[in-house]
Design a protein around this motif. Structure first.
Motif, short mmCIF file in Angstrom:
data_model
loop_
_atom_site.label_atom_id
_atom_site.label_comp_id
_atom_site.label_asym_id
_atom_site.label_seq_id
_atom_site.Cartn_x
_atom_site.Cartn_y
_atom_site.Cartn_z
N LEU A 78 0.83 -1.21 0.00
CA LEU A 78 0.00 0.00 0.00
C LEU A 78 0.86 1.26 0.00
O LEU A 78 0.50 2.25 -0.65
CB LEU A 78 -0.96 0.00 1.19
CG LEU A 78 -1.95 1.16 1.25
CD1 LEU A 78 -2.81 1.24 -0.01
CD2 LEU A 78 -2.83 1.05 2.49
N HIS A 79 1.98 1.25 0.69
CA HIS A 79 2.90 2.40 0.64
C HIS A 79 3.34 2.64 -0.81
O HIS A 79 3.33 3.78 -1.29
CB HIS A 79 4.16 2.13 1.49
CG HIS A 79 3.99 2.33 2.96
ND1 HIS A 79 3.53 1.34 3.78
CD2 HIS A 79 4.25 3.40 3.75
CE1 HIS A 79 3.50 1.77 5.03
NE2 HIS A 79 3.93 3.03 5.04
N GLU A 88 -6.64 2.42 -8.21
CA GLU A 88 -7.38 1.15 -8.20
C GLU A 88 -6.66 0.10 -7.35
O GLU A 88 -7.30 -0.71 -6.69
CB GLU A 88 -7.58 0.63 -9.62
CG GLU A 88 -8.55 1.49 -10.42
CD GLU A 88 -8.70 0.99 -11.84
OE1 GLU A 88 -7.68 0.65 -12.47
OE2 GLU A 88 -9.84 0.96 -12.31
N ILE A 89 -5.34 0.13 -7.37
CA ILE A 89 -4.58 -0.81 -6.55
C ILE A 89 -4.71 -0.44 -5.08
O ILE A 89 -4.88 -1.31 -4.22
CB ILE A 89 -3.12 -0.88 -7.01
CG1 ILE A 89 -3.09 -1.53 -8.41
CG2 ILE A 89 -2.26 -1.65 -6.01
CD1 ILE A 89 -1.77 -1.56 -9.08
N VAL A 90 -4.67 0.84 -4.79
CA VAL A 90 -4.89 1.31 -3.41
C VAL A 90 -6.24 0.79 -2.93
O VAL A 90 -6.35 0.25 -1.82
CB VAL A 90 -4.80 2.85 -3.32
CG1 VAL A 90 -5.36 3.35 -2.00
CG2 VAL A 90 -3.36 3.31 -3.51
N ILE A 104 3.13 2.12 9.52
CA ILE A 104 4.25 3.06 9.43
C ILE A 104 5.50 2.38 8.90
O ILE A 104 5.76 1.21 9.16
CB ILE A 104 4.54 3.75 10.78
CG1 ILE A 104 4.85 2.75 11.87
CG2 ILE A 104 3.38 4.64 11.19
CD1 ILE A 104 5.36 3.36 13.16
N ASP A 105 6.24 3.14 8.12
CA ASP A 105 7.49 2.63 7.56
C ASP A 105 8.65 2.97 8.50
O ASP A 105 8.44 3.40 9.64
CB ASP A 105 7.71 3.18 6.15
CG ASP A 105 7.99 4.68 6.09
OD1 ASP A 105 8.19 5.32 7.13
OD2 ASP A 105 7.99 5.21 4.96
N PRO A 111 1.11 5.33 4.38
CA PRO A 111 0.81 5.53 2.96
C PRO A 111 0.24 6.92 2.67
O PRO A 111 0.48 7.48 1.60
CB PRO A 111 -0.21 4.43 2.67
CG PRO A 111 0.16 3.33 3.62
CD PRO A 111 0.55 4.06 4.88
N LEU A 112 -0.45 7.51 3.64
CA LEU A 112 -0.98 8.87 3.47
C LEU A 112 0.15 9.89 3.33
O LEU A 112 0.08 10.81 2.51
CB LEU A 112 -1.87 9.26 4.64
CG LEU A 112 -3.20 8.53 4.70
CD1 LEU A 112 -3.18 7.46 5.77
CD2 LEU A 112 -4.31 9.49 4.93
N HIS A 113 1.18 9.75 4.15
CA HIS A 113 2.33 10.66 4.06
C HIS A 113 2.94 10.60 2.65
O HIS A 113 3.26 11.63 2.06
CB HIS A 113 3.42 10.28 5.08
CG HIS A 113 3.10 10.64 6.49
ND1 HIS A 113 2.65 9.72 7.39
CD2 HIS A 113 3.20 11.82 7.15
CE1 HIS A 113 2.48 10.32 8.56
NE2 HIS A 113 2.79 11.59 8.44
#
Length: 163
Positions: A78-79, A88-90, A104-105, A111-113
């Protein structure tokens, strides 16, 4: 097995769905193998990055747990899809596991960041819509440097995501 996994990745990159499906049939447990070299890397990461929706759907059907696997940067599929703007993949990945919106990474970025940094407004909107967290929590989530989504959008001159 490494060779078969490499061939599977090549089929994804080359958008050869028939070869991809054949590899899955030849080695049914190939999706269980997630380490490539010294890095954790899955076919779902490859498909999400390259924007190949049909491959993402095929992988999720056979191995839905891969949606939660993090690579060497601690990025989920998702990131990658969020940073690339593959809406579409999201949607497919979030449908499988909405909790991944707040994963979080290594830099404490969600993924929002990444979507905000890259100016992917539609993706950002979809993540806000689908996340199980409140919009307030999402807007105030900070990375390791103390940056929120808004800070990163402004810093990267992606002001359209602020509208």
């Amino acid at each position: 097995m490494e060779q078969k996994l490499q061939e599977l990745h090549e089929a994804i990159v080359e958008e050869n769905l028939e070869a991809f499906k054949q590899k899955l049939n030849d080695v049914p447990k190939i999706l269980n193998k997630i380490k490539v070299g010294c890095y954790i890397h899955t076919p779902l990461h490859v498909a999400a990055y390259h924007g190949h929706l049909e491959f993402v759907k095929e992988i999720l059907e056979k191995s839905p747990g891969l949606v939660e696997v993090l690579d060497w940067r601690r990025w989920s599929p998702l990131h990658l899809a969020s940073a690339q703007g593959h809406l579409e993949i999201v949607q497919a990945l979030v449908s499988e596991n909405p909790d991944m919106c707040t994963a979080i990474d290594g830099d404490a970025r969600t993924p929002l960041h990444l979507a905000a940094m890259k100016g992917k407004k539609e993706v950002l909107d979809k993540l806000f819509e689908e996340s199980l967290s409140s919009p307030h929590e999402l807007m105030n989530a900070k990375d390791v440097a103390g940056n929120t989504i808004l800070h990163l959008a402004v810093r990267n001159k992606e002001l359209t995501v602020c509208q």
